[in-house]
Design a protein around this motif. Structure first.
Motif, PDB file in Angstrom:
ATOM      1  N   ASP A  87      -3.835  -3.988  -9.669  1.00 50.15           N
ATOM      2  CA  ASP A  87      -3.653  -2.862  -8.756  1.00 50.15           C
ATOM      3  C   ASP A  87      -5.013  -2.285  -8.379  1.00 50.15           C
ATOM      4  OD1 ASP A  87      -0.718  -2.777  -9.075  1.00 50.15           O
ATOM      5  OD2 ASP A  87      -1.169  -2.066 -11.091  1.00 50.15           O
ATOM      6  N   VAL A  88      -5.028  -1.572  -7.250  1.00 46.48           N
ATOM      7  CA  VAL A  88      -6.234  -0.883  -6.800  1.00 46.48           C
ATOM      8  C   VAL A  88      -5.837   0.530  -6.398  1.00 46.48           C
ATOM      9  CG1 VAL A  88      -8.120  -0.837  -5.114  1.00 46.48           C
ATOM     10  CG2 VAL A  88      -7.252  -3.039  -5.953  1.00 46.48           C
ATOM     11  N   VAL A  89      -6.599   1.501  -6.872  1.00 44.60           N
ATOM     12  CA  VAL A  89      -6.420   2.891  -6.459  1.00 44.60           C
ATOM     13  C   VAL A  89      -7.591   3.263  -5.565  1.00 44.60           C
ATOM     14  CG1 VAL A  89      -6.382   5.295  -7.244  1.00 44.60           C
ATOM     15  CG2 VAL A  89      -5.118   3.553  -8.511  1.00 44.60           C
ATOM     16  N   VAL A  90      -7.273   3.876  -4.419  1.00 48.05           N
ATOM     17  CA  VAL A  90      -8.303   4.363  -3.508  1.00 48.05           C
ATOM     18  C   VAL A  90      -8.093   5.866  -3.365  1.00 48.05           C
ATOM     19  CG1 VAL A  90      -9.325   4.200  -1.206  1.00 48.05           C
ATOM     20  CG2 VAL A  90      -8.328   2.154  -2.277  1.00 48.05           C
ATOM     21  N   CYS A  91      -9.073   6.636  -3.797  1.00 47.31           N
ATOM     22  CA  CYS A  91      -8.994   8.093  -3.752  1.00 47.31           C
ATOM     23  C   CYS A  91      -9.440   8.599  -2.384  1.00 47.31           C
ATOM     24  CB  CYS A  91      -9.862   8.698  -4.849  1.00 47.31           C
ATOM     25  SG  CYS A  91      -9.266   8.289  -6.503  1.00 47.31           S
ATOM     26  N   PRO A  92      -8.984   9.798  -2.001  1.00 46.22           N
ATOM     27  CA  PRO A  92      -9.375  10.357  -0.703  1.00 46.22           C
ATOM     28  C   PRO A  92     -10.893  10.455  -0.507  1.00 46.22           C
ATOM     29  CG  PRO A  92      -7.552  11.614  -1.609  1.00 46.22           C
ATOM     30  CD  PRO A  92      -8.010  10.652  -2.687  1.00 46.22           C
ATOM     31  N   ASP A  93     -11.651  10.590  -1.595  1.00 45.45           N
ATOM     32  CA  ASP A  93     -13.108  10.685  -1.471  1.00 45.45           C
ATOM     33  C   ASP A  93     -13.781   9.312  -1.368  1.00 45.45           C
ATOM     34  OD1 ASP A  93     -12.988   9.680  -4.055  1.00 45.45           O
ATOM     35  OD2 ASP A  93     -13.979  11.399  -4.987  1.00 45.45           O
ATOM     36  N   ILE A 140       0.859  -1.177   0.000  1.00 46.08           N
ATOM     37  CA  ILE A 140       0.000   0.000   0.000  1.00 46.08           C
ATOM     38  C   ILE A 140       0.896   1.229   0.000  1.00 46.08           C
ATOM     39  CG2 ILE A 140      -1.869   1.227   1.175  1.00 46.08           C
ATOM     40  CD1 ILE A 140      -2.598  -1.692   0.394  1.00 46.08           C
ATOM     41  N   SER A 141       0.661   2.126  -0.948  1.00 50.01           N
ATOM     42  CA  SER A 141       1.473   3.334  -1.066  1.00 50.01           C
ATOM     43  C   SER A 141       0.594   4.569  -1.022  1.00 50.01           C
ATOM     44  CB  SER A 141       2.259   3.330  -2.383  1.00 50.01           C
ATOM     45  OG  SER A 141       3.101   2.212  -2.468  1.00 50.01           O
ATOM     46  N   TRP A 194      -4.166   6.572  -2.617  1.00 45.93           N
ATOM     47  CA  TRP A 194      -3.473   5.368  -2.171  1.00 45.93           C
ATOM     48  C   TRP A 194      -3.414   4.435  -3.370  1.00 45.93           C
ATOM     49  CZ3 TRP A 194      -6.994   7.863   0.886  1.00 45.93           C
ATOM     50  CH2 TRP A 194      -6.555   8.269   2.149  1.00 45.93           C
ATOM     51  N   TYR A 195      -2.271   3.831  -3.567  1.00 48.56           N
ATOM     52  CA  TYR A 195      -2.070   2.898  -4.669  1.00 48.56           C
ATOM     53  C   TYR A 195      -1.712   1.547  -4.063  1.00 48.56           C
ATOM     54  CZ  TYR A 195      -0.951   1.497  -9.441  1.00 48.56           C
ATOM     55  OH  TYR A 195      -0.961   0.896 -10.678  1.00 48.56           O
ATOM     56  N   CYS A 196      -2.478   0.534  -4.421  1.00 45.86           N
ATOM     57  CA  CYS A 196      -2.304  -0.786  -3.825  1.00 45.86           C
ATOM     58  C   CYS A 196      -1.842  -1.771  -4.891  1.00 45.86           C
ATOM     59  CB  CYS A 196      -3.619  -1.269  -3.219  1.00 45.86           C
ATOM     60  SG  CYS A 196      -4.418  -0.055  -2.141  1.00 45.86           S
ATOM     61  N   ASP A 197      -0.654  -2.285  -4.716  1.00 49.62           N
ATOM     62  CA  ASP A 197      -0.101  -3.287  -5.628  1.00 49.62           C
ATOM     63  C   ASP A 197      -0.342  -4.672  -5.050  1.00 49.62           C
ATOM     64  OD1 ASP A 197       1.631  -1.877  -7.768  1.00 49.62           O
ATOM     65  OD2 ASP A 197       2.286  -0.915  -5.911  1.00 49.62           O
ATOM     66  N   VAL A 248     -13.000   3.888  -5.551  1.00 49.43           N
ATOM     67  CA  VAL A 248     -12.094   2.751  -5.702  1.00 49.43           C
ATOM     68  C   VAL A 248     -12.072   2.328  -7.166  1.00 49.43           C
ATOM     69  CG1 VAL A 248     -11.669   0.336  -5.053  1.00 49.43           C
ATOM     70  CG2 VAL A 248     -12.579   1.943  -3.354  1.00 49.43           C
ATOM     71  N   LYS A 249     -10.867   2.118  -7.694  1.00 45.45           N
ATOM     72  CA  LYS A 249     -10.726   1.681  -9.085  1.00 45.45           C
ATOM     73  C   LYS A 249      -9.737   0.526  -9.137  1.00 45.45           C
ATOM     74  CE  LYS A 249      -9.840   3.380 -13.727  1.00 45.45           C
ATOM     75  NZ  LYS A 249      -9.565   4.544 -14.557  1.00 45.45           N
ATOM     76  N   VAL A 250     -10.136  -0.564  -9.783  1.00 49.68           N
ATOM     77  CA  VAL A 250      -9.259  -1.711 -10.001  1.00 49.68           C
ATOM     78  C   VAL A 250      -8.597  -1.533 -11.365  1.00 49.68           C
ATOM     79  CG1 VAL A 250      -9.131  -4.223 -10.190  1.00 49.68           C
ATOM     80  CG2 VAL A 250     -10.751  -3.174  -8.587  1.00 49.68           C
ATOM     81  N   LEU A 251      -7.279  -1.756 -11.410  1.00 49.22           N
ATOM     82  CA  LEU A 251      -6.507  -1.519 -12.628  1.00 49.22           C
ATOM     83  C   LEU A 251      -5.783  -2.785 -13.101  1.00 49.22           C
ATOM     84  CD1 LEU A 251      -4.709   1.770 -11.532  1.00 49.22           C
ATOM     85  CD2 LEU A 251      -6.760   1.595 -12.937  1.00 49.22           C
ATOM     86  N   ASP A 252      -5.499  -2.817 -14.382  1.00 51.57           N
ATOM     87  CA  ASP A 252      -4.564  -3.751 -15.000  1.00 51.57           C
ATOM     88  C   ASP A 252      -4.970  -5.216 -14.966  1.00 51.57           C
ATOM     89  OD1 ASP A 252      -3.010  -1.521 -15.559  1.00 51.57           O
ATOM     90  OD2 ASP A 252      -1.810  -1.741 -13.745  1.00 51.57           O
TER      91      ASP A 252
END
Length: 159
Positions: free
Chosen positions: A97-103, A60-61, A73-76, A106-110
């Motif tokens: 990957d998963v991106v979680v925005c401050p609001d 988690i980054s 937040w970027y989740c690998d 949630v978006k699943v990538l790749d």
């Protein structure tokens, strides 16, 4: 703090890079917390911090803009291979990957990269299965409102 060497290994594109400039802030048996700047200059983000959850198969980054405001937040989804003789941790990106925005968005990538890896025999099929299970576990934590438990370690890091 630590002479551990951390390598980022990718399947697409195939590469293995020593993260020589990452600073290890904390290391326990189940996690490693680092602070870093982008490897190459970028317009969208500038620096961040990461927590390698060794037992969960994810990293988690927190990605920050140059002015220290949180971008997301970027989740690998990853696999870990510790080489004791070299005191080196090889972190293999399992593509999803998963991106979680401050609001809260949630978006699943790749996910397509998982299919490409399977089609091109870039990894064994059980690695794809492993990645999907880890992704499912992470998404369940996010959807069950338990993501804060994973980000709490990074909230203590000063950008």
């Amino acid at each position: 703090m630590d002479d551990l060497k951390i390598y980022r290994r990718r399947m697409i594109p195939e590469e293995c890079i020593l993260l020589k400039d990452d600073v290890i802030l904390e290391r326990t048996d189940d996690k490693i917390i680092t602070r870093w700047n982008t490897l190459k200059p970028r317009r969208d983000f500038h620096h961040g911090c990461s927590c390698y959850y060794l037992n969960l198969g994810c990293k988690i980054s927190k990605f920050y803009r140059e002015d220290n405001t949180l971008l997301y937040w970027y989740c690998d989804i990853v696999d870990y291979d510790y080489q004791e003789a070299e005191n080196a941790l090889f972190v293999t990106d399992l593509l999803a990957d998963v991106v979680v925005c401050p609001d809260g968005y949630v978006k699943v990538l790749d996910l397509n990269e998982l299919a490409i890896a399977l089609e091109k025999d870039l990894c064994e099929p059980h690695i794809i299965t492993q990645a999907l299970r880890k992704l499912d576990s992470l998404l369940n934590l996010i959807y069950d409102d338990k993501f804060d438990a994973l980000t709490a370690d990074l909230d203590r890091v000063i950008p």
